[in-house]
Design a protein around this motif. Structure first.
Motif, mmCIF file in Angstrom:
data_model
loop_
_atom_site.group_PDB
_atom_site.id
_atom_site.type_symbol
_atom_site.label_atom_id
_atom_site.label_comp_id
_atom_site.label_asym_id
_atom_site.label_seq_id
_atom_site.Cartn_x
_atom_site.Cartn_y
_atom_site.Cartn_z
ATOM 1 N N CYS A 53 0.857 -1.183 0.000
ATOM 2 C CA CYS A 53 0.000 0.000 0.000
ATOM 3 C C CYS A 53 0.898 1.240 0.000
ATOM 4 O O CYS A 53 1.843 1.330 0.792
ATOM 5 C CB CYS A 53 -0.905 -0.014 1.230
ATOM 6 S SG CYS A 53 -1.909 1.478 1.413
ATOM 7 N N GLU A 64 -6.508 -7.608 -5.037
ATOM 8 C CA GLU A 64 -7.349 -6.983 -4.015
ATOM 9 C C GLU A 64 -7.019 -5.505 -3.802
ATOM 10 O O GLU A 64 -7.675 -4.827 -3.012
ATOM 11 C CB GLU A 64 -7.205 -7.731 -2.684
ATOM 12 C CG GLU A 64 -7.708 -9.152 -2.743
ATOM 13 C CD GLU A 64 -7.524 -9.885 -1.425
ATOM 14 O OE1 GLU A 64 -7.328 -9.221 -0.380
ATOM 15 O OE2 GLU A 64 -7.572 -11.113 -1.446
ATOM 16 N N CYS A 66 -6.633 -1.467 -4.363
ATOM 17 C CA CYS A 66 -7.309 -0.337 -5.015
ATOM 18 C C CYS A 66 -6.207 0.484 -5.671
ATOM 19 O O CYS A 66 -5.158 0.700 -5.086
ATOM 20 C CB CYS A 66 -8.030 0.522 -3.973
ATOM 21 S SG CYS A 66 -9.328 -0.333 -3.093
ATOM 22 N N TYR A 74 -3.167 0.614 -3.253
ATOM 23 C CA TYR A 74 -3.588 0.943 -1.887
ATOM 24 C C TYR A 74 -4.387 -0.231 -1.326
ATOM 25 O O TYR A 74 -5.027 -0.979 -2.060
ATOM 26 C CB TYR A 74 -4.451 2.211 -1.875
ATOM 27 C CG TYR A 74 -3.694 3.439 -2.311
ATOM 28 C CD1 TYR A 74 -2.977 4.180 -1.384
ATOM 29 C CD2 TYR A 74 -3.698 3.843 -3.628
ATOM 30 C CE1 TYR A 74 -2.271 5.308 -1.780
ATOM 31 C CE2 TYR A 74 -2.997 4.970 -4.029
ATOM 32 C CZ TYR A 74 -2.278 5.698 -3.101
ATOM 33 O OH TYR A 74 -1.576 6.805 -3.490
ATOM 34 N N CYS A 75 -4.388 -0.341 0.007
ATOM 35 C CA CYS A 75 -5.106 -1.449 0.663
ATOM 36 C C CYS A 75 -6.594 -1.173 0.794
ATOM 37 O O CYS A 75 -7.383 -2.094 0.974
ATOM 38 C CB CYS A 75 -4.496 -1.747 2.031
ATOM 39 S SG CYS A 75 -4.624 -0.394 3.211
ATOM 40 N N SER A 76 -7.001 0.099 0.713
ATOM 41 C CA SER A 76 -8.421 0.432 0.841
ATOM 42 C C SER A 76 -8.711 1.723 0.097
ATOM 43 O O SER A 76 -7.803 2.492 -0.243
ATOM 44 C CB SER A 76 -8.821 0.569 2.309
ATOM 45 O OG SER A 76 -8.166 1.687 2.880
ATOM 46 N N ALA A 77 -9.995 1.977 -0.107
ATOM 47 C CA ALA A 77 -10.400 3.217 -0.770
ATOM 48 C C ALA A 77 -10.072 4.424 0.102
ATOM 49 O O ALA A 77 -9.723 5.495 -0.419
ATOM 50 C CB ALA A 77 -11.887 3.166 -1.089
ATOM 51 N N ALA A 78 -10.135 4.291 1.421
ATOM 52 C CA ALA A 78 -9.818 5.395 2.322
ATOM 53 C C ALA A 78 -8.350 5.796 2.180
ATOM 54 O O ALA A 78 -8.019 6.987 2.146
ATOM 55 C CB ALA A 78 -10.131 5.017 3.764
ATOM 56 N N HIS A 79 -7.453 4.813 2.095
ATOM 57 C CA HIS A 79 -6.038 5.121 1.920
ATOM 58 C C HIS A 79 -5.780 5.679 0.524
ATOM 59 O O HIS A 79 -4.903 6.539 0.343
ATOM 60 C CB HIS A 79 -5.179 3.896 2.192
ATOM 61 C CG HIS A 79 -4.951 3.653 3.646
ATOM 62 N ND1 HIS A 79 -4.077 2.700 4.100
ATOM 63 C CD2 HIS A 79 -5.499 4.237 4.749
ATOM 64 C CE1 HIS A 79 -4.084 2.722 5.430
ATOM 65 N NE2 HIS A 79 -4.955 3.637 5.836
ATOM 66 N N ARG A 80 -6.519 5.204 -0.476
ATOM 67 C CA ARG A 80 -6.382 5.757 -1.823
ATOM 68 C C ARG A 80 -6.766 7.235 -1.819
ATOM 69 O O ARG A 80 -6.080 8.068 -2.406
ATOM 70 C CB ARG A 80 -7.248 4.985 -2.813
ATOM 71 C CG ARG A 80 -7.128 5.509 -4.240
ATOM 72 C CD ARG A 80 -8.096 4.839 -5.171
ATOM 73 N NE ARG A 80 -9.454 5.163 -4.717
ATOM 74 C CZ ARG A 80 -10.502 4.355 -4.873
ATOM 75 N NH1 ARG A 80 -10.360 3.196 -5.435
ATOM 76 N NH2 ARG A 80 -11.691 4.723 -4.438
#
Length: 87
Positions: A53, A64, A66, A74-80
């Motif tokens: 990430c 998996e 993003c 990125y590991c999640s949409a929030a981190h993206r």
């Protein structure tokens, strides 16, 4: 008296044993047949690339992740949405 009881039990057994045997045969025929072919060896697990990430550095499978418009993972949409951090 016991002699008549024994005779009655034998007669009942002689009458019902063929009926019970036939019922068991019908029950066996109604069961689905077991697959005759034995399953082959299990497929080896698929190897997949791991990516880190860009925000927190956690590693995760590439499928998996993003991605942003620049192609960073990125590991999640929030981190993206938070964007990359410099480590």
């Amino acid at each position: 008296m016991l002699k008549y009881l024994l005779i009655a039990v034998v007669v009942i057994w002689l009458l019902y044993s063929p009926i019970l045997r036939r019922a068991r045969q019908l029950k066996r025929q109604q069961r689905p047949a077991a697959p005759s072919a034995t399953p082959g060896p299990a497929k080896p697990p698929q190897v997949e690339d791991m990516v880190a990430c860009a925000h927190c550095g956690v590693h995760l499978p590439a499928s998996e992740a993003c991605r942003d418009t620049a192609g960073r993972s990125y590991c999640s949409a929030a981190h993206r949405d938070a964007g990359p951090t410099s480590h």
